[in-house]
Design a protein around this motif. Structure first.
Motif, PDB file in Angstrom:
ATOM      1  N   GLY A 158      45.541 -41.284-109.554  1.00 32.07           N
ATOM      2  CA  GLY A 158      44.092 -41.446-109.574  1.00 32.07           C
ATOM      3  C   GLY A 158      43.391 -40.544-108.575  1.00 32.07           C
ATOM      4  N   ALA A 159      44.000 -40.364-107.385  1.00 34.98           N
ATOM      5  CA  ALA A 159      43.397 -39.469-106.394  1.00 34.98           C
ATOM      6  C   ALA A 159      43.368 -38.036-106.905  1.00 34.98           C
ATOM      7  CB  ALA A 159      44.179 -39.559-105.085  1.00 34.98           C
ATOM      8  N   HIS A 160      44.436 -37.635-107.607  1.00 34.70           N
ATOM      9  CA  HIS A 160      44.464 -36.281-108.175  1.00 34.70           C
ATOM     10  C   HIS A 160      43.342 -36.093-109.196  1.00 34.70           C
ATOM     11  CE1 HIS A 160      46.060 -32.560-109.800  1.00 34.70           C
ATOM     12  NE2 HIS A 160      45.982 -33.103-111.003  1.00 34.70           N
ATOM     13  N   LEU A 161      43.102 -37.107-110.023  1.00 33.10           N
ATOM     14  CA  LEU A 161      42.048 -36.999-111.033  1.00 33.10           C
ATOM     15  C   LEU A 161      40.655 -37.097-110.420  1.00 33.10           C
ATOM     16  CD1 LEU A 161      43.643 -39.243-113.803  1.00 33.10           C
ATOM     17  CD2 LEU A 161      43.500 -36.754-113.780  1.00 33.10           C
ATOM     18  N   SER A 162      40.545 -37.677-109.214  1.00 36.64           N
ATOM     19  CA  SER A 162      39.238 -37.859-108.579  1.00 36.64           C
ATOM     20  C   SER A 162      38.848 -36.710-107.673  1.00 36.64           C
ATOM     21  CB  SER A 162      39.245 -39.164-107.758  1.00 36.64           C
ATOM     22  OG  SER A 162      39.550 -40.273-108.575  1.00 36.64           O
ATOM     23  N   THR A 163      39.683 -35.698-107.546  1.00 40.05           N
ATOM     24  CA  THR A 163      39.399 -34.601-106.609  1.00 40.05           C
ATOM     25  C   THR A 163      38.108 -33.836-106.889  1.00 40.05           C
ATOM     26  OG1 THR A 163      40.926 -33.233-107.918  1.00 40.05           O
ATOM     27  CG2 THR A 163      41.780 -34.223-105.904  1.00 40.05           C
ATOM     28  N   PRO A 164      37.592 -33.744-108.132  1.00 37.34           N
ATOM     29  CA  PRO A 164      36.330 -33.023-108.302  1.00 37.34           C
ATOM     30  C   PRO A 164      35.157 -33.632-107.541  1.00 37.34           C
ATOM     31  CG  PRO A 164      37.458 -33.229-110.408  1.00 37.34           C
ATOM     32  CD  PRO A 164      38.203 -34.073-109.431  1.00 37.34           C
ATOM     33  N   TYR A 165      35.224 -34.949-107.231  1.00 33.06           N
ATOM     34  CA  TYR A 165      34.086 -35.618-106.589  1.00 33.06           C
ATOM     35  C   TYR A 165      34.599 -36.327-105.340  1.00 33.06           C
ATOM     36  CZ  TYR A 165      29.686 -38.238-106.311  1.00 33.06           C
ATOM     37  OH  TYR A 165      28.475 -38.760-105.897  1.00 33.06           O
ATOM     38  N   ARG A 166      34.158 -35.886-104.175  1.00 34.85           N
ATOM     39  CA  ARG A 166      34.699 -36.391-102.909  1.00 34.85           C
ATOM     40  C   ARG A 166      34.568 -37.906-102.745  1.00 34.85           C
ATOM     41  NH1 ARG A 166      35.381 -33.837 -97.753  1.00 34.85           N
ATOM     42  NH2 ARG A 166      35.269 -35.342 -96.032  1.00 34.85           N
ATOM     43  N   PRO A 167      33.399 -38.535-103.002  1.00 38.80           N
ATOM     44  CA  PRO A 167      33.317 -40.003-102.843  1.00 38.80           C
ATOM     45  C   PRO A 167      34.313 -40.760-103.723  1.00 38.80           C
ATOM     46  CG  PRO A 167      31.124 -39.052-102.971  1.00 38.80           C
ATOM     47  CD  PRO A 167      32.078 -37.962-103.310  1.00 38.80           C
ATOM     48  N   ALA A 168      34.643 -40.177-104.903  1.00 41.30           N
ATOM     49  CA  ALA A 168      35.562 -40.877-105.797  1.00 41.30           C
ATOM     50  C   ALA A 168      36.942 -41.040-105.177  1.00 41.30           C
ATOM     51  CB  ALA A 168      35.665 -40.111-107.120  1.00 41.30           C
ATOM     52  N   ILE A 169      37.350 -40.120-104.307  1.00 41.56           N
ATOM     53  CA  ILE A 169      38.667 -40.224-103.651  1.00 41.56           C
ATOM     54  C   ILE A 169      38.719 -41.474-102.790  1.00 41.56           C
ATOM     55  CG2 ILE A 169      40.258 -39.081-102.063  1.00 41.56           C
ATOM     56  CD1 ILE A 169      39.071 -36.405-102.950  1.00 41.56           C
ATOM     57  N   PHE A 170      37.674 -41.718-101.993  1.00 39.81           N
ATOM     58  CA  PHE A 170      37.652 -42.893-101.114  1.00 39.81           C
ATOM     59  C   PHE A 170      37.479 -44.180-101.913  1.00 39.81           C
ATOM     60  CE2 PHE A 170      36.090 -39.298 -98.556  1.00 39.81           C
ATOM     61  CZ  PHE A 170      36.984 -39.340 -97.507  1.00 39.81           C
ATOM     62  N   TRP A 171      36.595 -44.102-102.938  1.00 41.55           N
ATOM     63  CA  TRP A 171      36.380 -45.291-103.761  1.00 41.55           C
ATOM     64  C   TRP A 171      37.643 -45.674-104.539  1.00 41.55           C
ATOM     65  CZ3 TRP A 171      32.209 -48.610-104.484  1.00 41.55           C
ATOM     66  CH2 TRP A 171      31.051 -48.286-103.761  1.00 41.55           C
TER      67      TRP A 171
END
Length: 607
Positions: A158-171
């Motif tokens: 999930g972190a790999h897929l969320s890399t385009p958007y920084r807040p998504a990594i923490f969320w």
């Protein structure tokens, strides 16, 4: 009812500076806002790019995770967790379907779709993280290990897929791994403390890696946006340059037309005055006046040739012919000028036969010879034809001032002249070699130049050797003597400027023509109706008053007269579009200022 004229608000037109500091800042802010929107749109596109595939993998992991956990334990809470997980996945599927349905329109609202993505992502992360609260601690360490492995795998994916958007990594990472770490550390057992620490370190490593990848993606995206901005700026500059070039061409065409009108009238009056003065003491003064007019005409003719070549109306008529015939003509035209300056001029045809356009090639060599004479102070010139591999090389050698190496590529540019920074008009406009270059390329030949400063220059025209089968079609020149002018001939002259009508009428009458004059199409038709005799030729200006057109005037006169009268167009408009249009009309065309001998030759050739 319409409002009275005095009550209507006035129409205001204002001219203001194109850029002020405030306007510049506003434009900059607008550009930054547009850049943020494009960045957000790109992030949305990357996040939703593989939504269906991501949901399918997530569904398979959730199904495998709770299925294996249910087999290893008898905890009923796993069913509640699976129901919650698949419900969130259904919500993700609905969001992905809605995004796909919106298509490109969804990218116009990046903030809205990023918020939706974060909400659904947080719900999914909370459900995954809830597995630690609901299903752990478990006395079955096999099930616990399995669940920890699944959660770490899901966190990394999930972190790999969320890399385009920084807040998504923490969320994604914090709600998912924090409950697991807290549960493991709260147990206080050595094994659970060790595993909890390892999970925390793994989560930190996953986060650092995801943030590093996010920075790389953003750098890549910013580079792409910078490149796109440069491309747009380049296109804008190209558009501005093309527009400026078109405006320059329109200006030059209009200025050329306006200058040619009085020049044309001046030439007509000067020719008439020369004929009427005869052997008067003022004859030399008129002769000098005509020489000055001829010099101006040559300058206009050079610019006209460029316009014709740019318009593509000149087509080469390639034929095989002996080069000696062309050299004889050039010798007659150029030897007098060379002799006046004390220069020798020799021609060596060498018995060569070439395939080219004799008239265009004569123009090219004439320009080269006159250019060489202009820059040669002592010595002389040699024009020679020799074999060179698969070509016949026609070379113009001189012992002039020569050129430096860095000047060689520039000499074929318009208005460039070697050693004439002051723009001395007695040395021409600097258009001759520009015309040479265009004509040589038009005929399919090659052009070379070599020079040594202080010793001279050589221009070479490389023409493919003529095959034997082409010699059967050689053109043999013949001298013709035109017939004398019939003094009873009538010319209908159409021109909206009275001074030109008067000058042309005076000149044509001295040649023995009867002249009918008109300023408009209606007046031309009136003259045709009044004239009881035959009209032999129509001479019309192209641009008439009240947006009337010379081509239309000729057609109207022909219809009114009832016969296809021979016609001659005269114009001062040298824009490539107009040059092409008048040539496509099929009428003979002369360009202002018209040389009287050219006008005489054209009228004399009318049957």
């Amino acid at each position: 009812m319409s409002a009275p004229l005095s009550d209507r608000p006035p129409v205001v037109f204002r001219i203001a500076p194109s850029a002020t500091p405030g306007a510049h800042d506003a434009s900059l802010d607008e550009g930054q806002e547009r850049r943020r929107e494009r960045t957000g749109a790109s992030q949305v596109e990357r996040l939703y790019r593989h939504a269906y595939r991501t949901i399918a993998v997530s569904f398979a992991l959730a199904l495998l995770g709770w299925g294996v956990f249910a087999l290893l334990t008898d905890d009923a809470r796993v069913l509640w967790w699976s129901a919650a997980m698949h419900s969130v996945q259904g919500l993700q599927l609905l969001l992905a379907w809605h995004f796909r349905r919106q298509g490109r329109a969804a990218l116009a609202e990046p903030k809205q779709w990023l918020r939706r993505y974060l909400v659904v992502l947080a719900l999914s992360s909370l459900v995954w993280g809830a597995a630690a609260w609901w299903l752990l601690p478990s006395t079955n360490w096999t099930a616990t290990s399995w669940l920890i492995g699944v959660l770490l795998l899901v966190a990394a994916a999930g972190a790999h897929l969320s890399t385009p958007y920084r807040p998504a990594i923490f969320w994604w990472l914090l709600p998912l791994l924090t409950p697991l770490i807290v549960v493991l550390l709260r147990e206080g057992l050595p094994l659970s403390l060790t595993i909890g620490s390892l999970v925390a370190v793994s989560g930190l490593a996953i986060g650092v890696f995801a943030l590093s990848r996010h920075r790389l993606l953003m750098r890549e995206l910013q580079t792409k946006l910078d490149n796109d901005a440069l491309v747009r700026a380049l296109r804008q500059q190209v558009f501005l340059v093309e527009r400026a070039n078109r405006e320059k061409s329109r200006f030059l065409a209009s200025a050329s037309h306006d200058l040619r009108q009085p020049m044309h009238a001046l030439g007509l009056f000067a020719a008439t005055l020369q004929k009427q003065l005869g052997s008067s003491p003022l004859q030399p003064m008129v002769t000098n006046m005509i020489r000055s007019i001829d010099a101006l005409e040559q300058s206009f003719t050079s610019m006209l040739d460029i316009s014709k070549l740019d318009a593509g109306v000149i087509e080469p008529n390639l034929q095989s012919f002996p080069i000696r015939d062309l050299f004889r003509v050039l010798h007659m035209h150029c030897s007098g000028q060379a002799e006046e300056l004390g220069l020798s001029l020799r021609f060596k045809p060498g018995g060569k036969i070439v395939t080219s356009d004799p008239h265009l090639l004569e123009r090219v060599l004439s320009n080269l010879i006159h250019n060489a004479i202009r820059y040669t102070n002592e010595g002389g010139l040699v024009v020679v034809a020799r074999n060179r591999r698969h070509h016949v090389s026609i070379e113009v050698w001189d012992t002039g001032i020569g050129m430096a190496e860095d000047e060689l590529p520039k000499v074929f540019d318009e208005f460039y002249q070697v050693g004439n920074p002051g723009r001395d008009r007695t040395r021409g406009l600097g258009m001759g070699l520009a015309i040479v270059k265009r004509l040589v390329v038009l005929m399919g030949h090659k052009l070379e130049v070599a020079s040594t400063p202080g010793r001279g220059t050589v221009f070479r025209i490389l023409i493919k050797q003529t095959e034997l089968v082409e010699m059967d079609n050689m053109v043999i020149a013949a001298d013709t003597v035109p017939a004398a002018v019939d003094a009873n001939r009538t010319v209908l002259l159409i021109d909206d400027e009275e001074i030109i009508r008067d000058g042309m009428r005076e000149l044509l009458q001295t040649w023995g023509y009867h002249v009918l004059t008109a300023g408009t199409i209606l007046e031309a038709c009136t003259e045709v109706r009044r004239h009881a005799g035959v009209i032999d030729v129509v001479v019309s200006d192209l641009r008439l008053a009240n947006d009337e057109d010379g081509i239309a005037a000729i057609e109207r006169v022909r219809e009114f007269y009832g016969a296809p009268l021979p016609a001659l167009l005269i114009t001062g408009d040298t824009s490539p579009e107009q040059v092409k249009r008048v040539h496509d009309s099929g009428h003979q065309v002369l360009f202002k200022p018209v040389r009287t001998r050219e006008l005489y030759a054209v009228l004399r050739a009318v049957p």
